[in-house]
Design a protein around this motif. Sequence first.
Motif, mmCIF file in Angstrom:
data_model
loop_
_atom_site.group_PDB
_atom_site.id
_atom_site.type_symbol
_atom_site.label_atom_id
_atom_site.label_comp_id
_atom_site.label_asym_id
_atom_site.label_seq_id
_atom_site.Cartn_x
_atom_site.Cartn_y
_atom_site.Cartn_z
ATOM 1 N N TYR A 24 47.237 96.665 23.043
ATOM 2 C CA TYR A 24 45.791 96.699 22.842
ATOM 3 C C TYR A 24 45.116 95.388 23.241
ATOM 4 C CZ TYR A 24 46.408 101.142 20.511
ATOM 5 O OH TYR A 24 46.701 102.454 20.248
ATOM 6 N N THR A 25 45.835 94.514 23.947
ATOM 7 C CA THR A 25 45.255 93.255 24.412
ATOM 8 C C THR A 25 44.010 93.539 25.248
ATOM 9 O OG1 THR A 25 47.425 92.208 24.445
ATOM 10 C CG2 THR A 25 45.704 91.143 25.735
ATOM 11 N N GLY A 26 42.916 92.842 24.926
ATOM 12 C CA GLY A 26 41.660 93.024 25.648
ATOM 13 C C GLY A 26 40.738 94.058 25.027
ATOM 14 N N TRP A 27 41.252 94.889 24.137
ATOM 15 C CA TRP A 27 40.422 95.880 23.465
ATOM 16 C C TRP A 27 39.565 95.184 22.410
ATOM 17 C CZ3 TRP A 27 41.550 101.569 22.923
ATOM 18 C CH2 TRP A 27 42.285 102.038 24.013
ATOM 19 N N THR A 28 38.588 95.894 21.882
ATOM 20 C CA THR A 28 37.749 95.372 20.813
ATOM 21 C C THR A 28 38.218 95.942 19.483
ATOM 22 O OG1 THR A 28 35.849 95.155 22.287
ATOM 23 C CG2 THR A 28 35.384 95.221 19.916
ATOM 24 N N ALA A 29 38.376 95.064 18.498
ATOM 25 C CA ALA A 29 38.737 95.461 17.136
ATOM 26 C C ALA A 29 37.633 94.972 16.208
ATOM 27 C CB ALA A 29 40.072 94.856 16.736
ATOM 28 N N THR A 30 37.378 95.716 15.150
ATOM 29 C CA THR A 30 36.351 95.331 14.183
ATOM 30 C C THR A 30 37.013 94.884 12.893
ATOM 31 O OG1 THR A 30 34.811 96.943 15.127
ATOM 32 C CG2 THR A 30 34.302 96.103 12.921
ATOM 33 N N ASP A 61 33.005 92.179 15.649
ATOM 34 C CA ASP A 61 33.872 92.711 16.693
ATOM 35 C C ASP A 61 34.614 91.553 17.335
ATOM 36 O OD1 ASP A 61 33.152 95.354 16.305
ATOM 37 O OD2 ASP A 61 31.530 95.282 17.768
ATOM 38 N N LEU A 62 35.913 91.713 17.491
ATOM 39 C CA LEU A 62 36.780 90.671 18.041
ATOM 40 C C LEU A 62 37.585 91.220 19.206
ATOM 41 C CD1 LEU A 62 38.134 89.495 14.590
ATOM 42 C CD2 LEU A 62 36.464 88.278 15.992
ATOM 43 N N LYS A 63 37.855 90.379 20.179
ATOM 44 C CA LYS A 63 38.709 90.760 21.296
ATOM 45 C C LYS A 63 40.168 90.592 20.862
ATOM 46 C CE LYS A 63 39.734 89.568 26.074
ATOM 47 N NZ LYS A 63 39.455 88.613 27.149
ATOM 48 N N VAL A 64 40.980 91.613 21.065
ATOM 49 C CA VAL A 64 42.402 91.532 20.733
ATOM 50 C C VAL A 64 43.078 90.636 21.774
ATOM 51 C CG1 VAL A 64 44.548 92.849 20.474
ATOM 52 C CG2 VAL A 64 42.369 93.840 19.701
ATOM 53 N N ILE A 65 43.836 89.646 21.276
ATOM 54 C CA ILE A 65 44.543 88.726 22.174
ATOM 55 C C ILE A 65 46.040 88.883 21.988
ATOM 56 C CG2 ILE A 65 42.631 87.074 22.241
ATOM 57 C CD1 ILE A 65 44.145 85.344 20.221
ATOM 58 N N GLU A 66 46.803 88.365 22.938
ATOM 59 C CA GLU A 66 48.264 88.440 22.866
ATOM 60 C C GLU A 66 48.779 87.610 21.699
ATOM 61 O OE1 GLU A 66 49.242 86.949 26.753
ATOM 62 O OE2 GLU A 66 49.320 88.983 27.586
ATOM 63 N N ASP A 67 49.935 87.999 21.154
ATOM 64 C CA ASP A 67 50.539 87.273 20.038
ATOM 65 C C ASP A 67 50.704 85.789 20.346
ATOM 66 O OD1 ASP A 67 50.668 89.554 18.525
ATOM 67 O OD2 ASP A 67 52.798 89.892 18.872
ATOM 68 N N GLU A 68 51.148 85.474 21.565
ATOM 69 C CA GLU A 68 51.388 84.074 21.936
ATOM 70 C C GLU A 68 50.115 83.262 21.884
ATOM 71 O OE1 GLU A 68 52.390 86.708 23.848
ATOM 72 O OE2 GLU A 68 54.499 86.673 23.244
#
Length: 135
Positions: free
Chosen positions: A87-93, A120-127
């Motif tokens: 879900y990297t790059g998706w929007t999460a609330t 609303d936040l942009k999902v980023i990679e774990d790293e």
Amino acid sequence: MISNRYVLTAAHCVANRAKTTVILGDHHCEEYDNGEMSLAVKRIVMHPNYTDSIDQADFAVLTLEKPVKFSSTILPACLPTTPSKDYTGWTATASGWGLMSPGYYGYGLTSNNGTLMEVDLKVIEDEACIGEWVA
């Protein structure tokens, strides 16, 4: 709410508590909201890696004493239907009544006015997340 019987919350909110209650349908902390209800928690399960000294694994699952009947003011969170998907790059609330200003470990933070907030936040990679938040 992640189902009619389970609540996902931050572990630091329930750490060191033998008993707690959950208030559902609340929008303003300082006043009663129409449709608001309070339910007893039967069981608290903290993430096994949670400690209060680091900001990792800061979540717990609460089992309610009885199932909740969903309504216009009490609904479950929208969760991914495909957990293995990237879900990297998706929007999460994210929503809550917590602290709103930048800072770390409680320094330089301000609270809101007791009204449920969302962002609303942009999902980023774990790293990238680890690089930003883990010392």
